[in-house]
Each structure stands twice: as structure tokens, then as C-alpha cells.
Design an enzyme around this catalytic site. Structure first.
Site, short mmCIF file in Angstrom:
data_model
loop_
_atom_site.label_atom_id
_atom_site.label_comp_id
_atom_site.label_asym_id
_atom_site.label_seq_id
_atom_site.Cartn_x
_atom_site.Cartn_y
_atom_site.Cartn_z
N ASP A 67 7.90 -13.29 -37.63
CA ASP A 67 7.23 -14.47 -38.18
C ASP A 67 7.43 -15.71 -37.35
O ASP A 67 7.82 -16.76 -37.85
CB ASP A 67 7.71 -14.73 -39.61
CG ASP A 67 7.58 -13.52 -40.52
OD1 ASP A 67 6.64 -12.74 -40.32
OD2 ASP A 67 8.41 -13.36 -41.43
N GLU A 242 -1.69 -14.55 -45.69
CA GLU A 242 -0.39 -15.24 -45.68
C GLU A 242 -0.17 -15.89 -44.32
O GLU A 242 -0.99 -15.78 -43.41
CB GLU A 242 0.75 -14.27 -45.98
CG GLU A 242 0.85 -13.11 -45.01
CD GLU A 242 1.80 -12.02 -45.45
OE1 GLU A 242 2.27 -12.06 -46.59
OE2 GLU A 242 2.06 -11.12 -44.63
#
Length: 578
Positions: A67, A242
Site C-alpha cells: 500500500d 479502495e
């Protein structure tokens, strides 16, 4: 061989609660002393894809560093990653060339900043997003579940200290917040959450929400609205949109987000609008990044690409950082022990839209480096490398981590060694055992250490663990069995629901003729799907305790979750275990 300079304070843990403390003198628990720790690794793809002059190798940060989010400040670049239930959390990296990265801090390095509780390690801090505004660095993040929700932390220096979290209750139960500071002085925050009304129309139905943010009051303000429902085409029922980010170019506001979950169906999409509040229209040639349209059976595959963040260099070029997986054979199992890693690719603008990969394009392991001054890193993070920790500094290097928040001082650095107090918290407990680890960063990797330990009771244990989570691990250790010191290999396999927290004993052998004052060397060697465990006594001769043990146990395909495998040192006192 390179080592982290212990004199460089910016590269050391700042947390007093996590730094070298004193073992409780009144506690009669035995202490394990680790003289050093050596890690080395390489990958089969390294030999097949050698960079030439002016080129770099992907991934740029190997191992469990998922991420990624990146920001440029002048000629400096800063990057952060998720760490979930590991402490300290949110590593902060610095680079001058987007290729060579040095960890300068952990943004969550004090136990009173966040409380991870005793949840699974897949919970904790999710998908941080870093930006810079008004002389401060800002990280928006989530602590999930039941540990606070969405928050913002700040620092004037990325090396820390970082502030305590400021909670954002208006963002409800969503995840993945990201701040955007517009050039008109206003600020906005986007995040993932359930769609309007709080009910899914299908499994994985999520939305991206937008709300204004007041940086002076440190709170959200005004209405909260959906700017992307489900994904770029809700008729296709896209799952788990997301990791949103907003950025601006040539008068357009761009919204980029990931779809399809973080597995092999992962992809990155792009939308744009003339106003920050929308409406946002998707590009007809989405996705801008994916590997899901490629066959699984291909040489040295990189899969699951997505969760990208874009950055513009000081010369006007654009680059993207994103996560990807590198599975090892057998490829049909999609076994990944190194976790989701940080990759780098150039961004090509096409009719006003950014493209990272073309349809069907295989992500390259080697490509031309950014046109930036060549940088250096304190320690290598890409390619084949080795790192040795002598434990001779005042604090541990920042890449050493433990599970969940430590609540007491159970280790110390003294006389060039790491001392662990053998406490009654087992490796298989949802708690904080005496366990310190570093990431496995290669498919072929070796971790070696030297331990001095005298077990006082049957079950007192100290050694070297290969660990994915509390339910899936191997432990090569010294213990006492029926009154006799032995070296053992234990395994915990979470698929065996009747197995105890101590795991299952796979092998044992008499302790070599090592005196209490002499170290016993322990070694774990990973070879893709196979792991070997060996030990050596005073004579230096290595003895194999187990060979070709199933390494897929430590993969996300078996153990689940979002993290990667680690190698670490551990000590426990069985008599009072919990």
C-alpha cells in the site's frame, strides 16, 4: 556487506516504550542472549533480469511493504506503507531518485499513539496516505477494527516525532483516507466506506466518499458525499473500491482508486472532473494498471498490481508507486511469502489521462531509472543483498518489529547483544510475546543467529522463528525436554484446529557440546516452497534438523491476511505461559 550506521539517529526507533529497557530484576525468568542476526537473500528473477547502466530493478522495496503512498517535497521523496498489527507501524522512507529508499522513521512508534488490542495481525493500521502542506507532513490512516477508526497525524520532520492521532469521527467506519490540499487553500479528504444508506447491493460493494477538511481545526467539515459508487462501472459489480487519491493537473481533478480487492483481480482505475466535488467521469480505456488479464503460468510473474499513488518529479515527469505480489512455483497455488511489495513504474500521459501499463503489458523487473540524480540508500531494499545486525547500537534499527503493542520492557541491548526476557507469552498467543523480527524479502533467503540460553524448566524456549501470524509459524529453538536441553523444530498450522498454541514438534536432537557461555547458531533457509532448519555448536559444524519442510504454510494463500513472512528471535517461559 552493509550495516545500518548505529550513529544515525534518524534511522533508529524513537519509541522509548519500545527501546532498550531493563529486565525486571525481581523476575527469575531466564534470559536469552542473541549475539547477532544475519539476513541474506536473492531471487530467481534477479539472475534472469539484470539491470544495465541507468536502469533499476523492481520491486524497489522488497518484502512486506504494501500500500505505498508517496509525496515529493522539493528534490526529496517520502513514502509510507501499511503494517497492520505490527509495531512500530507505518515505516517512513526517504529517497532522492525514487529507486533507492532509506527508512527514516516509523510514524507509529509510541504505544500510547494507538492500541492494536489483541486482534488478528491482519487488523491495525491500513493504507496510510502521505502528503505535505504548509511546512508539515500529513499522514491520513485507519486503525481497524475497534482501535479508533480514521485519523490524521503530522510532523515537521518525516524522521519524527509524529503527533498523536487526531480522530475523524465523521468518516464513520470506512478505511483508506487520503488528504488533498487544493491550490485555492481548501483541503479535502477521500476514503472508502459502505455505499449511501450503509447497505451493499452485492458482496464487496463499496463507495469513495469526499468531505472537506479544516487543517487548522484538524477536523472534517461540511457535507460528506459519494463521488464514486462501486467503481467505474457498477453494472459489473466491481469489488472493494479502495485506496483513493486525489491530484490535480492542467485544471483537471483526478481521482484514482483500486478495484477488485488486493488479490489477483486487483486493478487501478482513473476518473476526472473539472471541479473537486465532481461529478467524476471514468476514462474509457481503464484500467490504467493491472496484471489480472495475464496468464498465471508465466515466467517470474508479478501479480495483484494496484493500490497506486502518483507523483510528479521536479522536472515534470510522472511516476507511480504501487503494490504487487511475486508468487513462487507451483504457480497454480499463488504462494507468496514475501507479502505485497512496493513497485515503481513511469506514467505515460495519453490524451490527458495517465497510463501505467497498457492492456496485456507484463510488469518489467528492469527498466530505465527516473531522470533524477542517482541516490543512495543506507541499506539495500532491492535486488540480492545481505544485512548483518550486531546489536551494538543504543537502539534497534527501524525495520525490527514486534506483534502488537508492547506493554512492558522485555528486551534490552547490552554489551553488543540483544537480551530477551523469557516471558509467559507464547508465539501462538494473540498477545505481545518476546519476539522481534525482520521481514523475509526474497524467495530464497537465509536468516542466521547465535543464541545463548539456559532453560531452567521444561518448556523454557529461545530461538529463531519463521512466522506469518500467530497461527502459522516454524520455530527452531533451544528448550528443555524431560530435564535435558535439546534443539527442536516446532510448527503451528492453523488448519489444525485442535493444535495447541505451543504447536506441534516436528524434530528434536541433543544439544551439541555447547557450554552455557557459548552460543548455539541457528539457521533458517527458504528456497521458495521449501524451508531448511539447521544448527551448529562450538565446532561450527552445521547439522540439519529438518530439510524440505513445507514453506507454503507461511504464504498468504495458506495463512491468509495481508502481511508477509518474517524471521525473528523469540524467548518464552513455559511454566507461566498464556
Amino acid at each position: 556487506m552493509r550495516r545500518l550506521p548505529t550513529s544515525c539517529a534518524a534511522l533508529l526507533l524513537a519509541a522509548a516504550s519500545f527501546c532498550a529497557g531493563h529486565a525486571h530484576a525481581a523476575d527469575a525468568a531466564p534470559e536469552a542472549v542473541f549475539d547477532w542476526f544475519h539476513y541474506e537473500g536473492s531471487d530467481p528473477a534477479d539472475a534472469a533480469h539484470a539491470p544495465g547502466p541507468g536502469q533499476f530493478r523492481n520491486p524497489v522495496i522488497k518484502g512486506f511493504y504494501p500500500d505505498p503512498s508517496v509525496v515529493r517535497v522539493g528534490a526529496d521523496y517520502y513514502l509510507v506503507n501499511s503494517t497492520f498489527g505490527w509495531f512500530p507501524g507505518i515505516p517512513v522512507f526517504h529517497s532522492r531518485d525514487l529507486v533507492h529508499w532509506t527508512q527514516v522513521s516509523n510514524a507509529i512508534d509510541r504505544v500510547d499513539q494507538l492500541d492494536f488490542g489483541k486482534h488478528d495481525l491482519v487488523n491495525g493500521v491500513f493504507a496510510p496516505a502521505i502528503t505535505h502542506h504548509d511546512g508539515r507532513f500529513w499522514i491520513a490512516n485507519t486503525c481497524f477494527p475497534n482501535c479508533g477508526g480514521n485519523f490524521v497525524i503530522t510532523a515537521t520532520d518525516p524522521a519524527g516525532p509524529w503527533s498523536d492521532p487526531v480522530w475523524l469521527p465523521d468518516l464513520a467506519g470506512g478505511i483508506d483516507p487520503s488528504l488533498f490540499f487544493d491550490d485555492d487553500g481548501r483541503a479535502w479528504i477521500v476514503n472508502n466506506d459502505l455505499p449511501a444508506g450503509g447497505k451493499e447491493r452485492y458482496t464487496g460493494h463499496r463507495a469513495i466518499w469526499l468531505q472537506e477538511f479544516d487543517p487548522k481545526a484538524m477536523r472534517t467539515t461540511g457535507p460528506r458525499t459519494v463521488i464514486l459508487d462501486g467503481g467505474i462501472d457498477i453494472a459489473e459489480k466491481p469489488e472493494y473500491v479502495e485506496g483513493p487519491h486525489l491530484f490535480k493537473r492542467d485544471g483537471w481533478y483526478y481521482l484514482t482508486a483500486a478495484e477488485g480487492g488486493t488479490g489477483e483481480m486487483h486493478r487501478q482505475v482513473i476518473l476526472r472532473s473539472r471541479t473537486v466535488t465532481g461529478p467524476y467521469a471514468p476514462w474509457q480505456d481503464n484500467p490504467v494498471l493491472t496484471q489480472r488479464d495475464l496468464p498465471r503460468e508465466r515466467p517470474f510473474p508479478i501479480t495483484s498490481a494496484g493500490h497506486a499513488d502518483l507523483v510528479q518529479t521536479q522536472d515534470g515527469d510522472w511516476w507511480a508507486v504501487f503494490l504487487g505480489n511475486r508468487p513462487y512455483p507451483p504457480l497454480e497455488g499463488h504462494y507468496v511469502n514475501t507479502g505485497r511489495e512496493t513497485f515503481l513504474m513511469p506514467v505515460r500521459w495519453q490524451d490527458g489521462w495517465p497510463r501505467i501499463t497498457a492492456p496485456g503489458q507484463v510488469l518489467p523487473y528492469v527498466l530505465d531509472a527516473p531522470a533524477l540524480p542517482a541516490g543512495r540508500a543506507a541499506l539495500p531494499t532491492s535486488g540480492a543483498f545481505e544485512v548483518r545486525d550486531e546489536f551494538d547500537g543504543p537502539r534497534l534499527p527501524p525495520y525490527w518489529i514486534t506483534v502488537r503493542n508492547p506493554r512492558e520492557s522485555w528486551y534490552r541491548l547490552k554489551d553488543g547483544a540483544l537480551h530477551l526476557q523469557a516471558r509467559g507469552v507464547l508465539l501462538g498467543a494473540r498477545d505481545n510475546p518476546s519476539f522481534l523480527a525482520r521481514r523475509q524479502q526474497h524467495q530464497d533467503a537465509t536468516a542466521t543467529t547465535a543464541v545463548r540460553f539456559v532453560p531452567q524448566h521444561d518448556g523454557d524456549t529461545a530461538g529463531l522463528a519463521a512466522f506469518q501470524n500467530e497461527d502459522y509459524w516454524y520455530l527452531l529453538a533451544v528448550t528443555r525436554q524431560d530435564g535435558t536441553p535439546v534443539v527442536v523444530l516446532d510448527r503451528r498450522d492453523g488448519r489444525d484446529k485442535g493444535e495447541a498454541a505451543t504447536g506441534t514438534r516436528l524434530a528434536s536432537a541433543p544439544l551439541p557440546s555447547t557450554s552455557a557461555a557459548s552460543p548455539l547458531q541457528l539457521r533458517v533457509r527458504a528456497r521458495g516452497a521449501k524451508y531448511d532448519f539447521a544448527y551448529a555448536g562450538d565446532d561450527g559444524a552445521w547439522r540439519t534438523l529438518a530439510r524440505d519442510v513445507d514453506g507454503t504454510l507461511l504464504s498468504t494463500a495458506v495463512a491468509g491476511g495481508f502481511t508477509g513472512a518474517v524471521f525473528g528471535v523469540y524467548a518464552a517461559r513455559q511454566g507461566e505461559a498464556r
